[in-house]
Design a protein around this motif. Sequence first.
Motif, mmCIF file in Angstrom:
data_model
loop_
_atom_site.group_PDB
_atom_site.id
_atom_site.type_symbol
_atom_site.label_atom_id
_atom_site.label_comp_id
_atom_site.label_asym_id
_atom_site.label_seq_id
_atom_site.Cartn_x
_atom_site.Cartn_y
_atom_site.Cartn_z
ATOM 1 N N LEU A 105 0.752 -1.098 0.003
ATOM 2 C CA LEU A 105 -0.031 0.144 -0.087
ATOM 3 C C LEU A 105 0.914 1.404 -0.098
ATOM 4 N N GLY A 106 1.120 2.076 -1.162
ATOM 5 C CA GLY A 106 1.822 3.110 -1.002
ATOM 6 C C GLY A 106 2.907 2.761 -2.276
ATOM 7 N N LEU A 149 -0.250 -0.608 -4.656
ATOM 8 C CA LEU A 149 -1.601 0.093 -4.825
ATOM 9 C C LEU A 149 -1.217 1.525 -4.271
ATOM 10 N N LEU A 169 -1.476 3.889 7.481
ATOM 11 C CA LEU A 169 -2.809 3.295 7.404
ATOM 12 C C LEU A 169 -3.126 1.896 8.180
ATOM 13 N N ILE A 196 6.849 -0.289 6.378
ATOM 14 C CA ILE A 196 8.139 0.039 5.786
ATOM 15 C C ILE A 196 8.096 1.549 5.373
ATOM 16 N N ASP A 237 -5.289 3.495 -7.412
ATOM 17 C CA ASP A 237 -6.535 3.469 -6.733
ATOM 18 C C ASP A 237 -6.549 4.035 -5.239
HETATM 19 C C1 FAD Z 1 12.051 16.773 5.398
HETATM 20 C C2 FAD Z 1 12.351 15.631 5.101
HETATM 21 C C3 FAD Z 1 13.692 15.302 4.523
HETATM 22 C C4 FAD Z 1 14.112 13.976 4.088
HETATM 23 N N1 FAD Z 1 15.331 13.716 3.634
HETATM 24 C C5 FAD Z 1 15.724 12.509 3.585
HETATM 25 C C6 FAD Z 1 16.902 12.226 2.888
HETATM 26 O O1 FAD Z 1 17.790 13.099 2.513
HETATM 27 N N2 FAD Z 1 17.157 11.035 2.958
HETATM 28 C C7 FAD Z 1 16.482 9.963 3.306
HETATM 29 O O2 FAD Z 1 16.995 8.690 3.144
HETATM 30 N N3 FAD Z 1 15.242 10.103 3.825
HETATM 31 C C8 FAD Z 1 14.718 11.528 3.918
HETATM 32 N N4 FAD Z 1 13.325 11.762 4.278
HETATM 33 C C9 FAD Z 1 12.695 10.384 4.350
HETATM 34 C C10 FAD Z 1 12.074 9.907 2.839
HETATM 35 O O3 FAD Z 1 11.462 11.350 2.408
HETATM 36 C C11 FAD Z 1 11.098 8.928 2.908
HETATM 37 O O4 FAD Z 1 11.691 7.834 3.701
HETATM 38 C C12 FAD Z 1 10.989 8.420 1.634
HETATM 39 O O5 FAD Z 1 10.611 9.481 0.816
HETATM 40 C C13 FAD Z 1 9.570 7.253 1.739
HETATM 41 O O6 FAD Z 1 8.403 7.946 2.017
HETATM 42 P P1 FAD Z 1 7.185 6.848 1.808
HETATM 43 O O7 FAD Z 1 7.239 6.085 0.717
HETATM 44 O O8 FAD Z 1 7.407 6.019 3.230
HETATM 45 O O9 FAD Z 1 6.105 7.694 1.869
HETATM 46 P P2 FAD Z 1 5.489 8.812 1.036
HETATM 47 O O10 FAD Z 1 6.218 9.306 0.151
HETATM 48 O O11 FAD Z 1 4.523 9.839 1.747
HETATM 49 O O12 FAD Z 1 4.137 7.787 0.028
HETATM 50 C C14 FAD Z 1 3.067 7.447 0.503
HETATM 51 C C15 FAD Z 1 2.338 6.644 -0.428
HETATM 52 O O13 FAD Z 1 1.117 6.117 -0.012
HETATM 53 C C16 FAD Z 1 0.155 6.292 -0.842
HETATM 54 N N5 FAD Z 1 -1.125 6.323 -0.109
HETATM 55 C C17 FAD Z 1 -1.697 7.117 1.018
HETATM 56 N N6 FAD Z 1 -2.814 6.809 1.369
HETATM 57 C C18 FAD Z 1 -3.417 5.900 0.655
HETATM 58 C C19 FAD Z 1 -4.720 5.422 0.108
HETATM 59 N N7 FAD Z 1 -5.614 5.572 1.003
HETATM 60 N N8 FAD Z 1 -4.897 4.561 -0.653
HETATM 61 C C20 FAD Z 1 -3.744 4.111 -1.596
HETATM 62 N N9 FAD Z 1 -2.390 4.780 -1.462
HETATM 63 C C21 FAD Z 1 -2.467 5.490 -0.641
HETATM 64 C C22 FAD Z 1 0.514 7.801 -1.505
HETATM 65 O O14 FAD Z 1 -0.311 7.886 -2.789
HETATM 66 C C23 FAD Z 1 1.911 7.394 -1.563
HETATM 67 O O15 FAD Z 1 2.119 6.707 -2.853
HETATM 68 C C24 FAD Z 1 13.104 12.934 4.505
HETATM 69 C C25 FAD Z 1 11.855 13.245 5.080
HETATM 70 C C26 FAD Z 1 11.492 14.507 5.683
HETATM 71 C C27 FAD Z 1 10.233 14.620 6.235
#
Ligand code: FAD
Length: 510
Positions: free
Chosen positions: A11-12, A40, A223, A339, A185
Amino acid sequence: MSEQLRQVLILGGGSAGWLTAGLLAAEFKRKRVAVEVTVLESPDVPTIGVGEGTWPTMRDTLRRIEVSESDFIRECDAAFKQGSKFVGWARDDGADAYYHPFLLPHGFGDAPLAAGWLAAADDQPFAELVCPQPHICEAGLAPKQITTPEFAAVANYAYHLNAGKLGEFLRRHCVERLGVRHLRDHMLEIQSKDNGDVAALVTREHGALVADLFIDCSGTRSLLLGQHLATPWVDASTVLFNDRAMAVQAAYPTPEAPIPCQTVSTAHDSGWIWDIALSSRRGIGVVYSSAHCSDEQAEIELRRYVQRQLPDAEVSTTNRIAFAPGYRQRAFVGNCVAIGLAAGFVEPLEASSLVLVELAATALAEQWPNDRSEIDMLARRFNEMFSYRWQRVIDFLKLHYLLSSRAASPYWREHREAASVPESLAERMRWWHHHAPSRYDLGRVDEVFPSASYQYVLYGMGFRPCLPDAPGGAVDYFKQNAALTRRLLAGLPQHRSLIEQIKARGLPTD
Ligand SMILES: Cc1cc2nc3c(=O)[nH]c(=O)nc-3n(C[C@H](O)[C@H](O)[C@H](O)COP(=O)(O)OP(=O)(O)OC[C@H]3O[C@@H](n4cnc5c(N)ncnc54)[C@H](O)[C@@H]3O)c2cc1C
């Protein structure tokens, strides 16, 4: 009867979702295991859009996912990163600077380098005496040559990359080459089984999606693990105070401008500023504590920095981000594992977030359970390992604040108050007054920050231990390091020039 795991639903579709999909699908392909991987991704919820600095583990991750490094550099605006330069962290006047490079100190583990450095008493910074990389970075050089094969290094390196483009690049590769199924979706609700396992995610367009294992990469909303399973949250805000960030993108002044080969982290009164050089632009952001600094003040700090570094640069609008430092006590519960940001985030210092994604997804891929009965065993091992990792990450980041002599603002003074320092770090600090950090301090396989990293930060920040060891053979290693540095300075290309050559010709693939 054993229930084999045939379907995994992620999911994500942020960096965490696609890195996880790639690592799982590539491992299943190698092992010829028939498991369908689905991602997804909501069309309504954007990805976080930051996360542009990585750790050297990313090379192995991309190699495992079977992408071409040259394509990755071309398509993700990637550049090389050889470590971090910390500016102004030690003193209020901001005139101090030190490196935390990625290469281990030359002779690390073979000679008492820290004792030798103290005995040399010539004021040369520790990292510069024991490692060529600070010199390579200051000269604007790349960590490899155009003849060095993909993912191989002359000097250890990671990347700076465009996070949005990385997601897109990995999505295409995972779908076209690794057979990952991609659904755009929105998930509306979660259906459970009687034993508490998740049975299906109900979506707007595709109905209920069933799977055997669910991976929560839904970002800070968490979530599945956070909202649905309500797994306890470990709050880290009493140790690490930052909870806000603002990011901008700034253009290079000219197409020929040098591309810095290190992340620059510059302290300010209530936090710090990152400066990450991609091949196409710089990504600059301010990190701060809302209890110590208003959004307006933080934006002033950010604009002032950009103006100082890149006067007249074209600068994007500001992306504002709030986060709560902490992590899920258990990231793996029932048939769900979190993760990425869904599992936790403390702050961007030292780029520890994507490396935890890589480690978690690799651990899952390599220990893929044969059937449902093995999941609980795997979950216990996984939770124990990641709880340890979060604590070590928090300790290591805290070290950067703890060692500062900055006293002009409450933010830095409060960071040194004993109540804010984890006992695990306080005890090691007492030990390190008389011993250099070594493998005995951090003994796990795949430590995120090895003991060499602690040496670079401790001694870079001005910590002067009282070490009983004689300097022994350290001086020989210092001489070898100086000779190695001269050779590398003479043989490595300018960073921008290498990136341009890679874009034009590509790196050799063997
Ligand atoms: C200010 C800042 C700076 C950072 N700098 C670094 C860095 O330099 N180096 C580093 O290693 N990390 C860094 N990070 C961390 C890094 O950004 C994250 O580890 C990385 O982007 C992974 O994010 P994610 O995929 O977990 O979440 P997100 O990018 O938020 O993705 C979430 C996903 O979930 C999906 N989703 C949510 N709700 C639903 C739903 N209801 N149905 C279907 N899909 C859904 C969204 O569409 C999206 O695709 C930083 C973070 C921050 C806040």
